[in-house]
Design a protein around this motif. Structure first.
Motif, PDB file in Angstrom:
ATOM      1  N   TYR A 248       5.195 -18.484 -12.186  1.00  0.00           N
ATOM      2  CA  TYR A 248       4.789 -17.874 -10.923  1.00  0.00           C
ATOM      3  C   TYR A 248       3.586 -16.960 -11.111  1.00  0.00           C
ATOM      4  O   TYR A 248       3.378 -16.032 -10.327  1.00  0.00           O
ATOM      5  N   ALA A 249       2.799 -17.225 -12.142  1.00  0.00           N
ATOM      6  CA  ALA A 249       1.624 -16.389 -12.406  1.00  0.00           C
ATOM      7  C   ALA A 249       0.634 -16.438 -11.256  1.00  0.00           C
ATOM      8  O   ALA A 249      -0.040 -15.442 -10.952  1.00  0.00           O
ATOM      9  N   VAL A 250       0.540 -17.572 -10.598  1.00  0.00           N
ATOM     10  CA  VAL A 250      -0.421 -17.703  -9.510  1.00  0.00           C
ATOM     11  C   VAL A 250      -0.047 -16.787  -8.336  1.00  0.00           C
ATOM     12  O   VAL A 250      -0.919 -16.310  -7.606  1.00  0.00           O
ATOM     13  N   PHE A 251       1.264 -16.515  -8.140  1.00  0.00           N
ATOM     14  CA  PHE A 251       1.680 -15.585  -7.089  1.00  0.00           C
ATOM     15  C   PHE A 251       1.221 -14.171  -7.437  1.00  0.00           C
ATOM     16  O   PHE A 251       0.698 -13.454  -6.581  1.00  0.00           O
ATOM     17  N   VAL A 252       1.438 -13.788  -8.692  1.00  0.00           N
ATOM     18  CA  VAL A 252       1.081 -12.434  -9.114  1.00  0.00           C
ATOM     19  C   VAL A 252      -0.429 -12.252  -9.071  1.00  0.00           C
ATOM     20  O   VAL A 252      -0.935 -11.165  -8.757  1.00  0.00           O
ATOM     21  N   LYS A 253      -1.164 -13.304  -9.379  1.00  0.00           N
ATOM     22  CA  LYS A 253      -2.625 -13.210  -9.387  1.00  0.00           C
ATOM     23  C   LYS A 253      -3.160 -12.838  -8.007  1.00  0.00           C
ATOM     24  O   LYS A 253      -4.232 -12.232  -7.888  1.00  0.00           O
ATOM     25  N   GLY A 254      -2.424 -13.171  -6.960  1.00  0.00           N
ATOM     26  CA  GLY A 254      -2.865 -12.849  -5.608  1.00  0.00           C
ATOM     27  C   GLY A 254      -2.991 -11.363  -5.345  1.00  0.00           C
ATOM     28  O   GLY A 254      -3.684 -10.952  -4.394  1.00  0.00           O
ATOM     29  N   ILE A 255      -2.345 -10.523  -6.172  1.00  0.00           N
ATOM     30  CA  ILE A 255      -2.445  -9.069  -5.978  1.00  0.00           C
ATOM     31  C   ILE A 255      -3.866  -8.585  -6.228  1.00  0.00           C
ATOM     32  O   ILE A 255      -4.265  -7.522  -5.738  1.00  0.00           O
TER      33      ILE A 255
ATOM     34  N   LYS B  88      -0.926  -1.175 -14.701  1.00  0.00           N
ATOM     35  CA  LYS B  88       0.277  -2.013 -14.756  1.00  0.00           C
ATOM     36  C   LYS B  88      -0.024  -3.440 -14.323  1.00  0.00           C
ATOM     37  O   LYS B  88       0.483  -4.400 -14.912  1.00  0.00           O
ATOM     38  N   LEU B  89      -0.863  -3.582 -13.296  1.00  0.00           N
ATOM     39  CA  LEU B  89      -1.179  -4.913 -12.801  1.00  0.00           C
ATOM     40  C   LEU B  89      -1.900  -5.745 -13.859  1.00  0.00           C
ATOM     41  O   LEU B  89      -1.533  -6.902 -14.113  1.00  0.00           O
TER      42      LEU B  89
ATOM     43  N   GLY C 286       0.783  -1.218   0.000  1.00  0.00           N
ATOM     44  CA  GLY C 286       0.000   0.000   0.000  1.00  0.00           C
ATOM     45  C   GLY C 286       0.818   1.274   0.000  1.00  0.00           C
ATOM     46  O   GLY C 286       0.257   2.371  -0.027  1.00  0.00           O
ATOM     47  N   VAL C 287       2.141   1.177   0.038  1.00  0.00           N
ATOM     48  CA  VAL C 287       3.014   2.356  -0.020  1.00  0.00           C
ATOM     49  C   VAL C 287       3.292   2.678  -1.478  1.00  0.00           C
ATOM     50  O   VAL C 287       3.823   1.842  -2.218  1.00  0.00           O
ATOM     51  N   GLY C 288       2.935   3.884  -1.891  1.00  0.00           N
ATOM     52  CA  GLY C 288       2.955   4.227  -3.308  1.00  0.00           C
ATOM     53  C   GLY C 288       4.274   3.984  -4.005  1.00  0.00           C
ATOM     54  O   GLY C 288       4.322   3.415  -5.088  1.00  0.00           O
TER      55      GLY C 288
ATOM     56  N   ASP D  36      -6.468  -9.376  -4.933  1.00  0.00           N
ATOM     57  CA  ASP D  36      -7.204  -9.219  -3.683  1.00  0.00           C
ATOM     58  C   ASP D  36      -6.885  -7.904  -2.977  1.00  0.00           C
ATOM     59  O   ASP D  36      -7.558  -7.557  -1.995  1.00  0.00           O
ATOM     60  N   TYR D  37      -5.883  -7.179  -3.457  1.00  0.00           N
ATOM     61  CA  TYR D  37      -5.451  -5.942  -2.793  1.00  0.00           C
ATOM     62  C   TYR D  37      -5.599  -4.729  -3.695  1.00  0.00           C
ATOM     63  O   TYR D  37      -4.908  -3.728  -3.516  1.00  0.00           O
ATOM     64  N   MET D  38      -6.504  -4.797  -4.671  1.00  0.00           N
ATOM     65  CA  MET D  38      -6.640  -3.689  -5.621  1.00  0.00           C
ATOM     66  C   MET D  38      -7.233  -2.439  -5.005  1.00  0.00           C
ATOM     67  O   MET D  38      -7.129  -1.357  -5.578  1.00  0.00           O
ATOM     68  N   ASP D  39      -7.870  -2.560  -3.849  1.00  0.00           N
ATOM     69  CA  ASP D  39      -8.441  -1.373  -3.213  1.00  0.00           C
ATOM     70  C   ASP D  39      -7.371  -0.353  -2.850  1.00  0.00           C
ATOM     71  O   ASP D  39      -7.655   0.841  -2.752  1.00  0.00           O
ATOM     72  N   ASN D  40      -6.131  -0.809  -2.639  1.00  0.00           N
ATOM     73  CA  ASN D  40      -5.048   0.094  -2.238  1.00  0.00           C
ATOM     74  C   ASN D  40      -4.253   0.630  -3.420  1.00  0.00           C
ATOM     75  O   ASN D  40      -3.281   1.367  -3.215  1.00  0.00           O
ATOM     76  N   LEU D  41      -4.625   0.281  -4.642  1.00  0.00           N
ATOM     77  CA  LEU D  41      -3.842   0.663  -5.807  1.00  0.00           C
ATOM     78  C   LEU D  41      -4.470   1.854  -6.517  1.00  0.00           C
ATOM     79  O   LEU D  41      -5.694   2.012  -6.548  1.00  0.00           O
ATOM     80  N   THR D  42      -3.610   2.688  -7.092  1.00  0.00           N
ATOM     81  CA  THR D  42      -4.074   3.810  -7.906  1.00  0.00           C
ATOM     82  C   THR D  42      -4.429   3.310  -9.307  1.00  0.00           C
ATOM     83  O   THR D  42      -4.046   2.190  -9.688  1.00  0.00           O
TER      84      THR D  42
END
Length: 1418
Positions: A501-508, A522-523, A475-477, A510-516
């Motif tokens: 390792y696509a499955v690791f990246v896919k876990g992000i 980019k994600l 969550g740190v920009g 769940d945290y899209m609320d903190n992204l601009t």
């Protein structure tokens, strides 16, 4: 009987092997039966039976019993001592047979297993060596036999006879003649083969007594320099010898001198010996020397180069032999690092020495691979001190550019096998650098991640991806941006590895609320590349992506719908990407099924965004960004273009007719038509009717049947839709916009802008409608300028310039309309904002409170313009435009304007544009000229400055405070974020010539600011003489300030310090230098800096206000630091800053400049002056000794005559600046040393006298300026000054007291006056109970007490302790009055020191304070 275990005389490997007789053939001599029988008989009687052949000798008793029996037999013999020689002769005769000799060297075996004897027995010869009377003779016999086996050491059974012989001499309980034995061993070493030499040398510590160690060490040291083949055994032996410190230093120096000539395989032993022989006193020197001489590059490069050279000859040979060579070198490096690791782990002084050695390297080219490896080693140890030290040094080196990416890449490339063992430390350091708030350290952490992924195995790759995912989810920009950029780079460079390792990246997800929004782009770009790329490993996340996108698109929450739109467009970009024909997995065109999926996804997004104009506008913007940044398949590109063009014409464009039908709040009128010849046959943008219908829809009004038949179109989509249309046309026609060029000059259906004059009489709904109309009109024109700014035709350029004039004019109208419409919320223009509501409220805030709005006003005052209008009947309107009226600043409304592209700034390069208008007979009727006016220049420069401040000078984002909302500062910079900072800086460097031209024009204007000499300027910028006073001065003032600010943003960019961008810096300096001297691009960097400095210095007379002067000073200071010799420009920079400080700054109204912004600029300018002054102490004394007394004698509102910027309003700025710089200056004074010469001591003492005098002057000012803020500064910096004096000044007084007694006494007396005043401040703080002041009191009182006792220590060291007298000091206030409320506590108060003259006894003092009086005899 207890069994006594003895040390083995042979190696385990030799003991288990069968032997074969070797050596010289036995001498043919007649056996002496008497001697032989004597030898054999004595042995038999003692318990040993000699055997022949391959059978070992047998022993029936314990070896100690055997030795005692032999000794007793010899001593009791009547022929003693002659019988000893007979016994030895018998031994010699017996061992002449090689087989017998072998048996005597091997351990004896017990005769019967069940007898009471130990299970292991020594060899016969070793047992005989344990008998003192026989030891010397047996040694001589062994040394005589040893040469027989030197040339052929290994017998048939694999037994190394010379090694076994040497082993007989080890670990003897007592050596009878150690000196003689040492001499014989060294003689043997001088003639023996290398293998025997190594065995003898390594056995020396186990053979010799301690008394012989030093002598043997000297001989080994000499041998070491003669024969490098014996390096390892000699150093092994030296490590085990007990040597004196002087001899150890001598040996270590010799080893260090031959370090470069040591073989690679011997280097680990050499390094280990050097580090393990270091004492705490010489650790720094030894490690520093080792750091300079140890070149690991020589360990790896030769095999690699050898393999590269051989590759052209024989590929098979490379695989079979070159790779092992490289592997062996890596093993040697590993052993070297293990030696260093063991040394730093167990010796703290060595770890500190390594850190200091690396810190002392000042040039980037002097840093070696070894430095990085040692830092990794230090970080990997269990010591927190070493770990923190390694992290600190690495950050400092990266920040200063001394450790660069090239060195890191070289380390990973050549030593990947070695670094694999330190992967946890590398990962931890990369995490720390990536989380750093220093913008220079963050990219280096990214390089560590990237190289780790590339160089290491799959486990490390998984850890790298997991760590980067953790950064993204933090969550740190700053962390999120860099981590996403790294993941995208890894997907591009290593797609097949990252797909695992696509499955690791896919876990992000769940945290899209903190992204601009930019991070979400980019994600999804990253995930879509993994899911729909050519690597089949990532296809398992395709369904997950589709599910997430459909779920977000169907959401009614605007935030999640935005995420769905962005994600869908990114997926379209990956699925519909154009694949070249050479692609092995595709035929070059998109398959029918994939095309169908892409079109279906686009239609889904379109249908889901119809209900929301904001969502539809975001869809158009995202699709436009996709077309701009990627290459889509022709089928997909054609489908998008076909739908866009038709829809835009139907929704927003109407044909010009005689009348405009409809009922609106304001009468509709066609305005800003640049295509006069089209007449009634042209087109217009139907803005007013669309806005009216949209307003009615929001109000819930009933629509007529005719209106319901029309498609509901929101004006919010006008600008985004046009941007998409323009980019589609550019893509399909290679940049040619001929198909849509009519939109550049076509008019808009809006209303007559005379309504602005009656804005106060309008209703709230009418005012808000008018403001919305102006916002939409300006945003349309901004997109038009974005579209056509790169067209080359003169006609197009003129129209673009005219549109800029329209924008600046409409902005003046909007300012006035907003001033009369408080609480108005503008329509959105940037639709990817993370928190739309937050932006609206924060932006609208200045409107509610007039005073706040005035404080936040932009530099531009009232924008006036010469707008090209049709017909002479509009001349009165142009006169109205130039009236200066109060309005609202548009700075806070920037998020509600469409973003200008970087390409628009190319308009700054335009000169005078003209076109000829022809009459009906094709004769020139009039020549129309259009150029960049002052208002347009300021408009473009301010936009450029905003872009540069956002992209080039922004620091890494920090974590937002808890429960505190954060404003999204990236709103309005979506397009800019698509470009890297390097590309933006490169674009700005290309615009530098134009900026310099505008700066020179403004400079010339101020140089001849008289009506009789401004004719050329008026022609140049197309303004009339009547407007000169009202327009030119404010505009040109802003132009100078903004131009210099832009140059500062470009030059202070941290990226210029990177090696790959030095050419860009040189190009920028060449532009500045070229304005003064031709051929700037060919000059060296130092000359470029010199000419650039001279060029910028010419503008010093054209500084209209302090902020502009500060920009010039910062620019000169920054430019001077780029050439490597900033000291050459210190005097000029300081002189210029002093000139600005000595200048009275007034506003356009004639009043003196003041306020927070002025004070901030004054603080920075004063800091620049004092930092660049030749003598900071004299500069401080000049201001405090001359300027402040002038201020005290001046009237209340007046200022100092010498320093006009010094007034009572700015006193705190000057006071804090002088105290801060004084404290910094004394910290740079070298500490006194006993070895200093008299001249050096006098010079340091004089410096301290000046510093103490300045400090006393500043402290004394508190009696006059006793405000709370001044006291706070005084307490804070007073303590820091006192601590520096204790640390650096008092050691000097210790050594200078006897030589400079009067100077020391005078210095202490002056300093005592200051410390007394500090004590009074502490009492004052207690009385008023001000926490901001009392927070400083405990630490300050502690330092005051330390000072008293430190003076006593100084006197004691110089045998003058009787000159010290100490009493109690009473608490007093700032005026010197005793604090009566604490009278009873005076004995508990702080002690203070006074340096007084010896002639004044304590009872004659006027103050009854604590006194520590110095009675120093003459």
């Amino acid at each position: 009987m207890m069994r006594k275990k003895r040390r083995s005389s042979v190696d385990k490997g030799d003991k288990a092997k069968k032997s074969r007789t070797t050596g010289r053939q036995a001498r043919e001599v007649a056996p002496d039966e008497t001697n032989e029988s004597l030898f054999v008989a004595f042995l038999r009687e003692a318990g040993v039976t000699l055997r022949e052949g391959g059978t070992s000798n047998e022993i029936a008793v314990d070896q100690v019993v055997f030795q005692k029996r032999i000794q007793r037999q010899l001593q009791k013999s009547p022929r003693y001592p002659g019988i000893v020689q007979e016994f030895i002769n018998g031994l010699e005769t017996h061992i002449e047979d090689p087989e017998r000799f072998r048996n005597c060297l091997l351990p004896c075996v017990p005769r019967l297993p069940d007898e009471d004897s130990s299970s292991f027995q020594e060899s016969l010869l070793r047992m005989l060596l344990g008998i003192e009377m026989l030891q010397t003779f047996v040694i001589n016999v062994l040394f005589e036999k040893l040469p027989e086996f030197m040339l052929n050491c290994t017998g048939d059974g694999g037994l190394n006879i010379p090694r076994v012989i040497i082993n007989q001499l080890k670990w003897q309980d007592r050596v009878m003649d150690s000196k003689e034995l040492a001499a014989k061993l060294m003689q043997l070493v001088s003639v023996a083969p290398v293998e025997v030499q190594r065995d003898i040398i390594t056995s020396l510590p186990e053979i010799l007594e301690d008394s012989q160690h030093n002598d043997v060490a000297r001989e080994l040291n000499s041998l070491l320099q003669e024969n490098t083949q014996l390096t390892v055994p000699i150093l092994d032996a030296l490590s085990s010898l007990n040597l004196s410190s002087s001899l150890l230093t001598e040996v270590r120096g010799a080893v260090m001198a031959m370090l470069a000539a040591v073989h690679l395989e011997d280097l680990p032993v050499v390094v280990k010996f050097i580090l393990h022989s270091v004492s705490a006193s010489d650790a720094n020197e030894v490690v520093c020397d080792l750091h300079k001489k140890l070149e690991l590059e020589m360990c790896v490069l030769p095999p690699v180069l050898h393999a590269s050279h051989s590759r052209m000859k024989n590929l098979f040979w490379i695989r079979s032999s070159a790779t092992p060579a490289a592997g062996s070198s890596q093993d040697s490096v590993t052993l070297i690092l293990d030696g260093i690791k063991s040394a730093v782990r167990f010796q703290k002084t060595i770890s500190e020495a390594w850190l200091k050695a690396i810190e002392n390297v000042e040039e980037a080219e002097n840093h070696k691979v070894m430095d990085l490896l040692v830092l990794f080693i230090l970080h990997s140890t269990n010591s927190n001190h070493s770990r923190r030290g390694a992290e600190r040094v690495l950050k400092a080196k990266v920040r200063t550019g001394q450790i660069q990416e090239a060195l890191l890449q070289k380390t990973f490339r050549d030593y990947s096998q070695v670094m694999r063992g330190y992967f946890p430390s590398i990962l931890a350091l990369a995490q720390s650098l990536l989380r750093s708030t220093d913008s220079c350290a963050v990219p280096f952490g990214g390089h560590m991640y990237r190289n780790s992924f590339t160089a290491f195995d799959s486990y490390c790759q998984q850890e790298v991806v997991g760590s980067l995912v953790t950064h993204v989810c933090s969550g740190v920009g700053g962390e999120v941006d860099v981590a996403l950029e790294l993941l995208c780079g890894l997907v591009t460079d290593k797609p097949s590895e990252m797909a695992l390792y696509a499955v690791f990246v896919k876990g992000i997800l769940d945290y899209m609320d903190n992204l601009t929004p930019q991070q979400i782009r980019k994600l999804f770009h990253l995930l879509s590349r993994l899911a729909f790329g050519q690597q089949q490993q990532g296809t398992h996340i395709q369904d997950d992506l589709h599910i997430v996108i459909r779920k977000q698109l169907s959401s009614t929450v605007p935030k999640y719908k935005r995420i769905g739109i962005i994600g869908a467009v990114m997926v379209v970009g990956s699925m519909g990407a154009h694949r070249p024909k050479g692609d092995s997995s595709q035929s070059g065109t998109l398959s029918q099924e994939t095309h169908r999926q892409v079109v279906a996804l686009l239609e889904l997004v379109q249908s889901c965004s119809k209900s929301s104009p904001e969502a539809a506008a975001l869809y158009y913007d995202e699709l436009a960004n996709l077309i701009l940044s990627s290459t889509l398949d022709p089928k997909v590109q054609e489908w998008i273009g076909r739908n866009v063009l038709d829809d835009f014409q139907n929704d927003f464009v109407v044909d010009l007719g005689p009348d405009i039908t409809g009922s609106f709040l304001f009468p509709a009128r066609v305005m800003y038509n640049l295509d006069e010849d089209e007449g009634q046959g042209g087109i217009a943008v139907n803005l007013l009717p669309l806005l009216a219908r949209d307003s009615q829809q929001h109000k819930g009004e009933t629509w007529s049947q005719t209106e319901k038949a029309h498609k509901r179109v929101s004006p919010l989509c006008l600008s985004p839709f046009f941007r998409l249309l323009r980019l589609c046309e550019e893509k399909q026609h290679q940049g040619d916009l001929e198909e849509i060029d009519a939109l550049l000059g076509c008019p808009l259906v809006i209303t007559d802008m005379d309504i602005i004059e009656k804005v106060d009489s309008l209703s709230k709904a009418e005012r808000e409608f008018l403001c919305s109309l102006l916002f939409h009109t300006i945003n349309w024109l901004r997109e038009v300028v974005n579209a056509f700014c790169r067209q080359k035709e003169t006609e197009m350029k003129i129209k673009v310039m005219t549109r800029l004039q329209n924008i600046t004019y409409l902005q003046t109208l909007l300012e006035r309309a907003l001033a009369g419409t408080p609480g108005y919320i503008p329509p959105l223009a940037n639709f990817d904002g993370e928190s739309t509501e937050g932006v609206v409220h924060s932006s609208a805030a200045p409107v509610h409170k007039t005073k706040k709005g005035k404080k936040r006003k932009a530099p531009q005052k009232s924008l006036s313009d010469s707008v090209l209008e049709e017909g002479t009947e509009e001349q009165p309107e142009k006169e109205k435009e130039k009236e200066v009226r109060q309005g609202v600043s548009l700075v806070s409304y920037q998020p509600f304007f469409r973003e200008l592209d970087m390409e628009v700034l190319s308009v700054l390069q335009c000169g005078l544009l003209s076109r000829s208008l022809l009459d009906s007979e094709l004769h020139t009727k009039v020549r129309e000229e259009v150029l960049l006016g002052p208002a347009e220049l300021v408009f473009l420069l301010e936009d450029m400055l905003r872009k540069l401040e956002f992209s080039l000078t922004a620091a890494p984002a920090k974590r937002a405070p808890f429960l505190k909302g954060r404003a999204d500062k990236s709103v309005g910079f979506s397009h800019l974020q698509q470009s890297s900072s390097k590309d933006i800086a490169s674009c700005c460097v290309q615009l530098l010539p134009a900026l310099c031209s505008h700066l020179e024009n403004c400079h010339n204007h101020f140089q001849r600011h008289h009506f009789n000499s401004t004719l050329n300027l008026l022609i140049l910028y197309n303004i009339t003489a009547v407007d000169l006073l009202k327009v030119s001065v404010p505009f040109f003032l802003v132009c100078v300030c903004v131009c210099l600010s832009v140059c500062v943003c470009v030059c202070v960019r941290s990226g210029f310090s990177q090696p790959g961008q030095r050419s860009l810096l040189k190009k920028a300096l060449a532009v500045l230098a070229g304005r003064l001297k031709q051929g700037g691009a060919e000059l060296a960097l130092e000359h470029l800096v010199k000419h650039s400095f001279e060029y910028l210095l010419n503008f010093r007379s054209t500084m209209p206000n302090l902020s502009t002067a500060l920009c010039l000073s910062r620019l000169l200071s920054t430019v001077s630091e780029k050439g490597g010799n900033p000291a050459a420009y210190r005097e000029q920079t300081a002189s210029l800053a002093r000139r600005f400080l000595s200048q009275e700054w007034v506003t356009a109204s004639g009043e003196k400049e003041r306020g927070n912004k002025f004070n901030e600029g004054l603080k920075t300018l004063l800091s620049i002056y004092l930092e660049h002054a030749d003598d900071v102490l004299k500069a401080v004394e000049e201001i405090a000794g001359e300027g402040i007394p002038e201020l005290l004698n001046a009237a209340k509102d007046d200022s100092s005559t010498t320093w006009p910027t010094l007034s009572r309003h700015t006193f705190l700025v000057f006071y804090k600046g002088m105290m801060s710089e004084l404290e910094k200056a004394v910290r740079k004074i070298p500490a006194g040393r006993n070895s200093d010469s008299t001249e050096a001591q006098s010079e340091k003492l004089l410096t301290w006298k000046l510093a103490v005098r300045d400090f006393h002057i500043l402290i004394s000012l508190v009696k006059v300026f006793d405000t709370r803020l001044v006291l706070n500064v005084c307490l804070k910096y007073g303590r820091l000054f006192l601590e520096s004096f204790l640390k650096l000044g008092m050691p000097l007084l210790d050594y200078s007291f006897k030589r400079h007694k009067e100077d020391v006494q005078s210095l202490l007396k002056t300093f005592q006056l200051s410390t007394r005043q500090l004590h009074h401040m502490c009492g004052h703080s207690k009385i008023h109970q001000d926490t901001s002041l009392t927070n400083h009191v405990p630490a300050l009182k502690k330092s005051l007490e330390q000072f008293v006792y430190r003076v006593k220590v100084m006197l004691t060291l110089n045998n003058c302790q009787e000159a010290f007298w100490m009493g109690n000091l009473k608490n007093r206030d700032l005026k010197g009055q005793e604090i009566l409320s604490q009278e009873g506590e005076e004995k508990e108060d702080e002690e203070e020191e006074e340096g007084e003259d010896a002639s004044e006894p304590p009872e004659e003092q006027t103050d009854d304070e604590v006194r520590a009086v110095l009675r120093i005899p003459n």
